[in-house]
Design an enzyme around this catalytic site. Structure first.
Site, mmCIF file in Angstrom:
data_model
loop_
_atom_site.group_PDB
_atom_site.id
_atom_site.type_symbol
_atom_site.label_atom_id
_atom_site.label_comp_id
_atom_site.label_asym_id
_atom_site.label_seq_id
_atom_site.Cartn_x
_atom_site.Cartn_y
_atom_site.Cartn_z
ATOM 1 N N CYS A 88 -35.596 0.575 11.346
ATOM 2 C CA CYS A 88 -35.793 1.113 9.996
ATOM 3 C C CYS A 88 -34.516 1.579 9.292
ATOM 4 C CB CYS A 88 -36.825 2.230 9.968
ATOM 5 S SG CYS A 88 -37.569 2.657 11.516
ATOM 6 N N LYS A 128 -51.538 5.905 10.542
ATOM 7 C CA LYS A 128 -51.346 4.504 10.921
ATOM 8 C C LYS A 128 -52.645 3.823 11.303
ATOM 9 C CE LYS A 128 -50.528 5.435 15.820
ATOM 10 N NZ LYS A 128 -49.822 5.034 17.029
ATOM 11 N N ARG A 177 -34.938 0.836 24.189
ATOM 12 C CA ARG A 177 -35.466 2.187 24.343
ATOM 13 C C ARG A 177 -35.461 2.551 25.823
ATOM 14 N NH1 ARG A 177 -40.691 1.794 20.241
ATOM 15 N NH2 ARG A 177 -39.449 1.211 18.431
ATOM 16 N N HIS A 184 -40.531 -3.777 6.753
ATOM 17 C CA HIS A 184 -40.682 -2.556 5.968
ATOM 18 C C HIS A 184 -41.001 -2.942 4.542
ATOM 19 C CE1 HIS A 184 -38.396 -1.201 9.478
ATOM 20 N NE2 HIS A 184 -39.175 -0.143 9.354
ATOM 21 N N HIS A 216 -44.268 0.709 7.392
ATOM 22 C CA HIS A 216 -43.641 0.068 8.542
ATOM 23 C C HIS A 216 -44.749 -0.702 9.239
ATOM 24 C CE1 HIS A 216 -41.283 0.135 12.406
ATOM 25 N NE2 HIS A 216 -42.502 -0.096 12.835
ATOM 26 N N ASP A 218 -40.738 -6.832 13.083
ATOM 27 C CA ASP A 218 -40.732 -5.652 12.244
ATOM 28 C C ASP A 218 -40.726 -6.026 10.764
ATOM 29 O OD1 ASP A 218 -40.699 -2.979 11.951
ATOM 30 O OD2 ASP A 218 -38.722 -2.649 12.824
ATOM 31 N N GLN A 275 -38.966 -6.506 18.156
ATOM 32 C CA GLN A 275 -40.127 -6.197 17.331
ATOM 33 C C GLN A 275 -40.223 -7.185 16.191
ATOM 34 O OE1 GLN A 275 -39.043 -2.097 16.257
ATOM 35 N NE2 GLN A 275 -40.897 -1.458 17.312
#
Length: 581
Positions: A279, A410, A308, A330, A456, A328, A326
RNA sequence: GCCGGCGUAGCUCAAUUGGAAGAGCAGCUGACUUGUAAUCAGCAGGUUAUCAGUUCAAGUCUGAUCGCCGGCUCCA
């Protein structure tokens, strides 16, 4: 009519399983006097009971427990309900030094405490149970595990025994067969057998090596993903793997995510940090220029690889790793666009997942947790937007009260694989934190600066986990469009090698992934290997085919067609590839 | 991280109470030239996860470390 039934109605598997856990606790107490009992509920497919014993249970102890359980079942003790008042109950357990039971009573508000008794065994329990132990006919103890008292890792670790129980032997057998089948489909086993990926001690735990065949499947997934995102109005971005530590200070990650982040590295006189999330980079792109409300919604997507720190004990194949990619994205939008965007994402998720063969989902809406950022009003609006979107899309969902992330509510979508198991992949999150931290803004109709809403989302979650689920869903027999090798060419003897090469060339020209097994092996051996590699089509070429300028086609399901023209095979396989099945 | 189990050839697994590390498959070499799930023979392959210890002797016993597996906690 008798006052008490002789047999349960048979409608309540949970009562059966709960009863089995009592019978197990009785056996454990017999075998290990002085054992302290914690809790023993029914769970999906079975039951467990948590114990504290001086020594550790060994696997062979399960058999002894099963034997004692069988005796209790044979004796067919009736389950009797007993009431005691609070003092009496506490005294009862104090005498037996059952400290966990005493603690449990403390948390029961009622004055009357319920017990169930069968034979000599009495346990704190609100029921219900089957009528007698004789009804527990089909059970098996499966495994021993550690479990924290009350699920809190600050508490003492107890020993848990898991068992399964069903109405009859047939159901038990079926369930055990299902477990066997799951073992065969395990992505860790198939990943090895099909040479898709590996993880190695020399590389480090939780770090994935994608072998050529796995990497090829990944490429197909990635290409599809990128194409579909461009079609859906997303732009693709790419961002680095590391960034200055200050970025993570500003984003707030160092405050709330540090335990999952690796230690910084020193570069010149600066500290850099490997990214646990994408992000901040997307925000940085956004902030590189001024944005107008007219641009919205802005949708930026990236297959972003993050790292991570995960505690060693939680790593699991490709499902839980330390480095992963990911899918991902946004989305920056106006408050009024939020609901519409969520609906689009839901459609996108369903389209994407169903293309990969996942047609069933469990959907969860997670609401505001105790610790949160942003205003209550914004939370309410965002939660409503998520909820409305789900309802308009006629998605059945459950509300997970207080299970949202601290920065926003979420939607989690779990896919169900062919074995009926659910896997967390897709997630759609509204983020109130990051735009605030980075002072993200746009110029509105009024000429003033405003804060956009940021969503997200990930459709597949991570490529690693998604790949694991995909492998298990198909049991390694990928649909043709995903198969690393789509057609194996098998010659009967060396005499057909030249013709086989020309067939290979024709298929390759049409973009079909083909491999020629030109080894000097018997046809049966080649078929066997192609079969074990789960290659969808085998083309058999002998003298007959060579003379007729045709091929024989065998599928991995065992269907067989002879004398097929190559052109016909190509159009048939391409039809399947285009249809993505 | 915690509880428990496991670690022998690329893979799947043997090795009796501590007493000479082995098989099948895969690999390599050769022969065979094959019709729908394994052709035959030969060769090669190991610091028994690592490190320390006990013992005349350790794959086997003890301790530590690493990794994996089943769970717990946590999570894409």
């Amino acid at each position: 009519m008798s006052k008490t039934p002789l047999k349960s109605t048979g409608a309540d598997l949970e009562a059966l399983r709960h009863s089995a856990s009592h019978v197990m606790a009785e056996a454990v107490l017999k075998l290990f006097p002085g054992t302290k009992l914690a809790i023993g509920p029914a769970i999906e497919d079975g039951f467990y009971y948590d114990f504290e014993t001086p020594g550790a249970f060994t696997p062979d102890v399960l058999e002894e427990i099963e034997k004692l359980m069988a005796e209790s079942i044979k004796a067919n003790h009736r389950f009797e309900r007993i009431e005691m008042d609070r003092e009496e109950a506490l005294k009862f357990f104090r005498q037996k030094d059952q400290i966990y039971k005493m603690e449990l009573i403390e948390s029961i508000p009622d004055e009357k405490i319920l017990f169930y008794k069968h034979g000599d065994f009495i346990d704190l329990c609100k029921g219900p149970h089957v009528v007698s132990t004789g009804e527990v006919k089909a059970f098996k103890l499966l495994k021993i595990a550690g479990a924290y008292w009350r699920g809190d890792e600050k508490n003492k670790m107890l020993q848990r025994i898991y068992g399964i129980a069903f109405y009859n032997k047939k159901q038990l057998e079926d369930h055990l067969n299902k477990l066997e089948e799951a073992k065969k489909r395990d992505h860790r086993k198939l990943g090895k057998d099909l040479n898709l990926f590996s993880m190695q001690e020399s590389i480090g735990p939780g770090l994935v090596l994608w072998h050529p065949k796995g990497a090829l499947i990944r490429k197909i997934i990635e290409d599809f993903w990128k194409d579909e995102h461009l079609k859906a109005g997303y732009d693709l971005v790419n961002t680095p793997h590391i960034a200055l530590l200050d970025l993570w200070k500003r984003s707030g990650h160092l405050d709330f995510y540090e335990e999952n982040m690796y230690s910084p590295m020193q570069v010149d006189e600066f500290k850099y940090e490997i990214k646990p999330m994408n992000c901040p980079f997307h925000i940085a792109i956004y902030k590189n220029q001024i944005h107008s409300y007219r641009e919205f919604p802005i949708r930026w997507a990236e297959l972003g690889t993050v790292y991570r720190y995960e505690r060693r004990g939680v790593l699991h194949g490709l499902i839980r790793v330390r480095g992963f990619t990911q899918d991902d994205a946004h989305i920056f939008c106006l408050p009024g666009q939020l609901e519409e965007e969520i609906k689009k994402i839901i459609d996108f998720v369903v389209y994407m997942l169903s293309t990969f063969g996942f047609k069933e989902y469990d959907v969860y809406l997670s609401t505001r947790p105790e610790k949160f950022v942003g205003s209550q009003e914004n939370w309410q609006k965002a939660t409503n937007a998520l909820k409305n979107a789900l309802e308009q899309k006629k998605m059945k969902y459950e509300v997970d009260l207080g299970e949202g992330v601290f920065y926003g509510p979420k939607i989690d979508i779990k896919i169900k694989d062919v074995m009926g198991r659910a896997h967390q992949c897709s997630t759609i999150q509204v983020d109130f934190n990051i735009p605030e931290k980075f002072d993200v803004s746009y110029i509105g109709e009024d000429g003033n600066e405003h804060r956009p809403i940021m969503i997200h989302r990930a459709l597949m979650g991570s490529l690693e986990r998604f790949f694991a689920v995909l492998i298990e869903h198909y049991g390694g027999a990928f649909p043709v469009w995903l198969s690393p090798v789509q057609t194996e060419l098998i010659t009967i003897s060396d005499a057909q090698l030249e013709y086989a090469s020309s067939v290979k060339k024709k298929l390759e020209e049409k973009g079909i992934r083909v491999h020629l097994d030109d080894r000097n092996e018997k046809m049966g051996a080649k078929i066997r290997e192609a079969q074990m590699q789960k290659i969808p089509y085998m083309i058999i070429i002998g003298n007959k085919e060579m003379e007729d300028q045709t091929v024989s086609v065998r599928t991995r399901k065992g269907d067989q067609q002879n004398g097929i023209k190559i052109e016909n095979f190509i159009s048939e396989i391409n039809r399947k590839i285009d249809a993505k099945n």
